[in-house]
Scaffold this motif. Structure first.
Motif, PDB file in Angstrom:
ATOM      1  N   GLY A  50       0.771  -1.239   0.000  1.00 53.55           N
ATOM      2  CA  GLY A  50       0.000   0.000   0.000  1.00 53.55           C
ATOM      3  C   GLY A  50       0.797   1.281   0.000  1.00 53.55           C
ATOM      4  N   THR A  51       2.109   1.232  -0.295  1.00 54.00           N
ATOM      5  CA  THR A  51       2.908   2.461  -0.245  1.00 54.00           C
ATOM      6  C   THR A  51       2.540   3.436  -1.371  1.00 54.00           C
ATOM      7  N   SER A  52       1.812   2.951  -2.388  1.00 54.08           N
ATOM      8  CA  SER A  52       1.370   3.844  -3.465  1.00 54.08           C
ATOM      9  C   SER A  52      -0.062   4.307  -3.299  1.00 54.08           C
ATOM     10  N   ASN A  53      -0.766   3.734  -2.349  1.00 50.75           N
ATOM     11  CA  ASN A  53      -2.175   4.082  -2.172  1.00 50.75           C
ATOM     12  C   ASN A  53      -2.335   5.560  -1.823  1.00 50.75           C
ATOM     13  N   SER A  54      -3.356   6.185  -2.425  1.00 46.36           N
ATOM     14  CA  SER A  54      -3.700   7.594  -2.184  1.00 46.36           C
ATOM     15  C   SER A  54      -2.609   8.543  -2.666  1.00 46.36           C
ATOM     16  N   LYS A  55      -1.697   8.070  -3.507  1.00 45.76           N
ATOM     17  CA  LYS A  55      -0.645   8.923  -4.046  1.00 45.76           C
ATOM     18  C   LYS A  55      -1.005   9.393  -5.456  1.00 45.76           C
ATOM     19  N   SER A  56      -0.363  10.448  -5.891  1.00 46.63           N
ATOM     20  CA  SER A  56      -0.483  10.918  -7.269  1.00 46.63           C
ATOM     21  C   SER A  56       0.916  11.203  -7.795  1.00 46.63           C
ATOM     22  N   PHE A  57       1.323  10.467  -8.821  1.00 40.87           N
ATOM     23  CA  PHE A  57       2.661  10.601  -9.360  1.00 40.87           C
ATOM     24  C   PHE A  57       2.623  11.255 -10.741  1.00 40.87           C
ATOM     25  N   ASP A  58       3.732  11.905 -11.081  1.00 41.07           N
ATOM     26  CA  ASP A  58       3.871  12.537 -12.388  1.00 41.07           C
ATOM     27  C   ASP A  58       4.777  11.737 -13.322  1.00 41.07           C
ATOM     28  N   ASN A  94      -0.172   6.836 -11.185  1.00 41.98           N
ATOM     29  CA  ASN A  94       0.563   7.684 -12.129  1.00 41.98           C
ATOM     30  C   ASN A  94      -0.438   8.600 -12.823  1.00 41.98           C
ATOM     31  N   ARG A  95      -0.949   9.547 -12.064  1.00 45.94           N
ATOM     32  CA  ARG A  95      -2.110  10.343 -12.491  1.00 45.94           C
ATOM     33  C   ARG A  95      -1.994  11.781 -12.002  1.00 45.94           C
ATOM     34  N   GLY A  96      -0.777  12.237 -11.746  1.00 47.10           N
ATOM     35  CA  GLY A  96      -0.561  13.525 -11.087  1.00 47.10           C
ATOM     36  C   GLY A  96      -1.002  14.725 -11.892  1.00 47.10           C
ATOM     37  N   GLN A  97      -0.468  15.840 -11.569  1.00 41.10           N
ATOM     38  CA  GLN A  97      -0.962  17.185 -11.868  1.00 41.10           C
ATOM     39  C   GLN A  97      -1.063  17.506 -13.377  1.00 41.10           C
ATOM     40  N   GLY A 123       0.520  18.889 -18.031  1.00 42.22           N
ATOM     41  CA  GLY A 123      -0.119  18.124 -19.098  1.00 42.22           C
ATOM     42  C   GLY A 123       0.401  18.412 -20.491  1.00 42.22           C
ATOM     43  N   ASP A 124       1.083  19.553 -20.681  1.00 44.58           N
ATOM     44  CA  ASP A 124       1.610  19.876 -22.005  1.00 44.58           C
ATOM     45  C   ASP A 124       2.940  19.175 -22.288  1.00 44.58           C
ATOM     46  N   LEU A 125       3.536  18.522 -21.284  1.00 42.00           N
ATOM     47  CA  LEU A 125       4.828  17.861 -21.448  1.00 42.00           C
ATOM     48  C   LEU A 125       4.621  16.424 -21.912  1.00 42.00           C
ATOM     49  N   HIS A 126       5.341  16.025 -22.950  1.00 42.61           N
ATOM     50  CA  HIS A 126       5.114  14.705 -23.527  1.00 42.61           C
ATOM     51  C   HIS A 126       5.513  13.581 -22.582  1.00 42.61           C
ATOM     52  N   PHE A 127       6.393  13.863 -21.613  1.00 41.00           N
ATOM     53  CA  PHE A 127       6.859  12.819 -20.711  1.00 41.00           C
ATOM     54  C   PHE A 127       6.066  12.756 -19.411  1.00 41.00           C
ATOM     55  N   HIS A 128       5.072  13.635 -19.250  1.00 40.62           N
ATOM     56  CA  HIS A 128       4.252  13.598 -18.044  1.00 40.62           C
ATOM     57  C   HIS A 128       3.496  12.276 -17.985  1.00 40.62           C
ATOM     58  N   HIS A 129       3.496  11.648 -16.819  1.00 45.00           N
ATOM     59  CA  HIS A 129       2.907  10.322 -16.598  1.00 45.00           C
ATOM     60  C   HIS A 129       3.651   9.239 -17.385  1.00 45.00           C
ATOM     61  N   GLY A 130       4.912   9.498 -17.701  1.00 40.65           N
ATOM     62  CA  GLY A 130       5.701   8.529 -18.439  1.00 40.65           C
ATOM     63  C   GLY A 130       6.283   7.445 -17.545  1.00 40.65           C
ATOM     64  N   LEU A 131       6.982   6.507 -18.205  1.00 40.52           N
ATOM     65  CA  LEU A 131       7.615   5.385 -17.528  1.00 40.52           C
ATOM     66  C   LEU A 131       9.033   5.212 -18.052  1.00 40.52           C
ATOM     67  N   LEU A 132       9.975   4.987 -17.142  1.00 40.19           N
ATOM     68  CA  LEU A 132      11.315   4.524 -17.503  1.00 40.19           C
ATOM     69  C   LEU A 132      11.547   3.208 -16.792  1.00 40.19           C
ATOM     70  N   ILE A 133      11.717   2.138 -17.575  1.00 41.26           N
ATOM     71  CA  ILE A 133      11.895   0.796 -17.029  1.00 41.26           C
ATOM     72  C   ILE A 133      13.192   0.235 -17.585  1.00 41.26           C
ATOM     73  N   THR A 134      14.107  -0.172 -16.705  1.00 38.46           N
ATOM     74  CA  THR A 134      15.356  -0.779 -17.154  1.00 38.46           C
ATOM     75  C   THR A 134      15.617  -2.055 -16.370  1.00 38.46           C
ATOM     76  N   ARG A 177       4.768  11.740 -27.201  1.00 35.98           N
ATOM     77  CA  ARG A 177       3.723  11.596 -26.185  1.00 35.98           C
ATOM     78  C   ARG A 177       3.048  10.224 -26.258  1.00 35.98           C
ATOM     79  N   ASP A 178       2.944   9.652 -27.446  1.00 36.17           N
ATOM     80  CA  ASP A 178       2.252   8.375 -27.629  1.00 36.17           C
ATOM     81  C   ASP A 178       3.215   7.223 -27.911  1.00 36.17           C
ATOM     82  N   ALA A 179       4.511   7.456 -27.772  1.00 32.08           N
ATOM     83  CA  ALA A 179       5.500   6.457 -28.190  1.00 32.08           C
ATOM     84  C   ALA A 179       5.911   5.548 -27.047  1.00 32.08           C
ATOM     85  N   THR A 180       6.112   4.275 -27.380  1.00 28.67           N
ATOM     86  CA  THR A 180       6.709   3.305 -26.464  1.00 28.67           C
ATOM     87  C   THR A 180       7.967   2.758 -27.126  1.00 28.67           C
TER      88      THR A 180
END
Length: 253
Positions: A122-130, A153-156, A161-172, A228-231
């Motif tokens: 539950g460490t992510s519960n009730s959180k809002s991340f960018d 992953n639903r933050g401000q 919202g105009d930034l293409h990397f907002h709500h993005g993911l970096l996975i390595t 913004r839409d790229a994976t």
């Protein structure tokens, strides 16, 4: 930067999944991308997901901090970890201020990173991340990530919202050896190679000055929308970083 680092940072997809061998230089990716995120999203919150906080502080985050220090960003001056920034520094508060700072990375413009430890439910519960950052992904419990962290992953949107990397993911990660640890390989099917190739060509043309000045604004807008839409999903061998690792290390492995 080596080839892997140059490609991932210049493509700059909304979601980047990098499967790279040991010693490839994944720490620089996290340093570069998170520094950009913190600087361009002041007062934001990034989630750093890890199996446990001790592992994050001893295995993954020190590499990122080392790069920040080498680039002139000093602990206690530009960033800190594990304590509320002293009022004397005059740093602004995050948009969402944490109650406890033990597992918080703080930045001079109010941006923070929260270590999300999967050994505590539950460490992510009730959180809002960018933004969500995941290193050593093969050790991450995907079901808990899917149920707890990714929905947060639903933050401000209003602020960033105009930034293409907002709500993005970096996975390595390096290559997984178990089925449970292979969860991130499913992103390969979501990666559109034509879109990625277009991003590479357009960004290269802009960097080389091949686009007339009166069209650069439109080109930047198109590039932003594509990202913004790229994976991005790519695999890299440790040989990509042989100039740093050295031939003797490769032979020993």
């Amino acid at each position: 930067m080596n080839r892997m680092q140059r490609e991932v940072c210049s493509i700059d997809a909304h979601t980047s999944v990098v499967v790279a061998g040991r010693g490839t230089g994944k720490g620089l990716l996290h340093a570069f991308i998170n520094l950009r995120n913190f600087q361009q999203m002041p007062r934001s919150t990034t989630a750093f997901v890890c199996p446990n906080s001790v592992r994050a502080k001893t295995n993954t985050l020190p590499s990122m901090f080392q790069h920040w220090e080498s680039w002139g960003f000093r602990r206690g001056v530009h960033w800190d970890i594990g304590r509320r920034p002293p009022a004397a520094l005059g740093w602004p508060s995050p948009l969402i201020t944490p109650e406890h700072w033990e597992n918080i990375i703080s930045f001079y413009n109010g941006a923070i990173g929260q270590i999300i430890s999967q050994d505590r439910v539950g460490t992510s519960n009730s959180k809002s991340f960018d933004f969500v950052d995941i290193d050593e992904a093969k050790f991450i419990d995907f079901e808990r990530l899917k149920d707890e962290t990714l929905p947060a992953n639903r933050g401000q949107q209003k602020e960033f919202g105009d930034l293409h990397f907002h709500h993005g993911l970096l996975i390595t990660s390096d290559m997984p050896v178990t089925k449970a640890g292979s969860w991130f390989t499913r992103y390969e099917g979501q990666s559109n190679k034509d879109v990625i190739a277009t991003i590479e060509e357009l960004s290269a043309a802009m960097a080389a000055g091949l686009i007339p000045d009166n069209h650069r604004g439109e080109a930047a807008r198109i590039l932003n929308n594509l990202r913004r839409d790229a994976t991005l999903y790519r695999r890299y061998s440790s040989l990509t970083n042989i100039e740093v690792l050295g031939e003797a290390w490769v032979r020993q492995m």
